[in-house]
Design an enzyme around this catalytic site. Sequence first.
Site: not given
Ligand code: NAD
Ligand code: IMJ
Length: 257
Positions: A13, A19-20, A64-65, A95, A157, A164, A193, A196
């Site tokens: 990820g 990235s987290i 790619d998962v 998504a 969302y 989730k 946070i 991307l």
């Molecule tokens: P990020 O875009 O840096 O990480 C998402 C990762 O998913 C990317 O590295 C991408 O390459 C990977 N990914 C997507 N499709 C894939 C596939 N088919 N195969 C392999 N990898 C794939 O963003 P992030 O915010 O660091 O997200 C990491 C996790 O944290 C996610 O599960 C996200 O839902 C969760 N999260 C994010 C937030 C936020 O606000 N950013 C809040 C809560 C939870």
């Molecule tokens: C994402 C969409 C709508 C509301 C959202 C988020 N909120 C938060 C997020 C309130 C916090 C970020 N989040 C928690 C995610 O899990 C995001 C997942 C995600 C983001 C994208 C953007 C680009 C794309 N597809 C994605 N698929 C999953 O094309």
Amino acid sequence: MADLSGQLGVVVGVANKRSIAWAIAQAAAEAGARLALTYQDVRLQEHVEELAAMTRDPLVLPCDVTHDQHLDQLFETIDREFGGLDFVVHGAAFAPKAELADRFIHTSRDGFRIALDVSAYSLVAMARRARPLMLRRGGGSIVTLTYLGSQRVFPNYNVMGVAKAALEASVRYLAYDLGPDNIRVNAVSAGPIRTLASAGIAGFTDILQVYRERAPMRRNVDSNEVADAALFLVGPGSRGMTGEILYVDAGYHTVGL
Ligand code: NAD
Ligand code: IMJ
């Protein structure tokens, strides 16, 4: 901070420095772990290789998962290079963009399938392949990343909330299944946070502000705070915990009004 010296882990990820999963990888490397980092596709390869080079003796592999073959290859290579595995960090979520903009009722069959495949099933697929490697080490720890949208409705969302919810249920079922093997499965539920995955989400700045106003701590969280909780779940401090969802959201999820 947890001592992970001598531990072997894989982190899925990492896309860029925001990235987290990268914050978790950095923290794990600092705690002494040796890491395999994966990248989703060639587009991200150079970037992840550059980041990985900041850790000691990294293994950087494609995955790619959604492809069983990639997952098989990944764990075969880890088996060959590491000879076992202590922890998995799962941070993959996706998504199709249209599903996060349109009304939920318009969720397409393909959008639903893809979101659940990438964001939830992938944890089960990885856990199954990690298990034999972890058994050889006497157990292990699996940590994934989730969001409160699994439990409550957040505008846009949409199907990610459903994914989730499936992910969090999978955490509990995996925890039950793998408990006898001394393999623990937990999740960190992070507050919003800028990464991307949140870039380009309409109104994300407003969401950050609402959290800042309503969360008990009156602020947002950052990736390092999420990483510290993830490291706790990876490490020995959480050895009595499994099937748990740990919130790192400045308390936002506790507030009713
Ligand atoms: P990020 O875009 O840096 O990480 C998402 C990762 O998913 C990317 O590295 C991408 O390459 C990977 N990914 C997507 N499709 C894939 C596939 N088919 N195969 C392999 N990898 C794939 O963003 P992030 O915010 O660091 O997200 C990491 C996790 O944290 C996610 O599960 C996200 O839902 C969760 N999260 C994010 C937030 C936020 O606000 N950013 C809040 C809560 C939870
Ligand atoms: C994402 C969409 C709508 C509301 C959202 C988020 N909120 C938060 C997020 C309130 C916090 C970020 N989040 C928690 C995610 O899990 C995001 C997942 C995600 C983001 C994208 C953007 C680009 C794309 N597809 C994605 N698929 C999953 O094309």
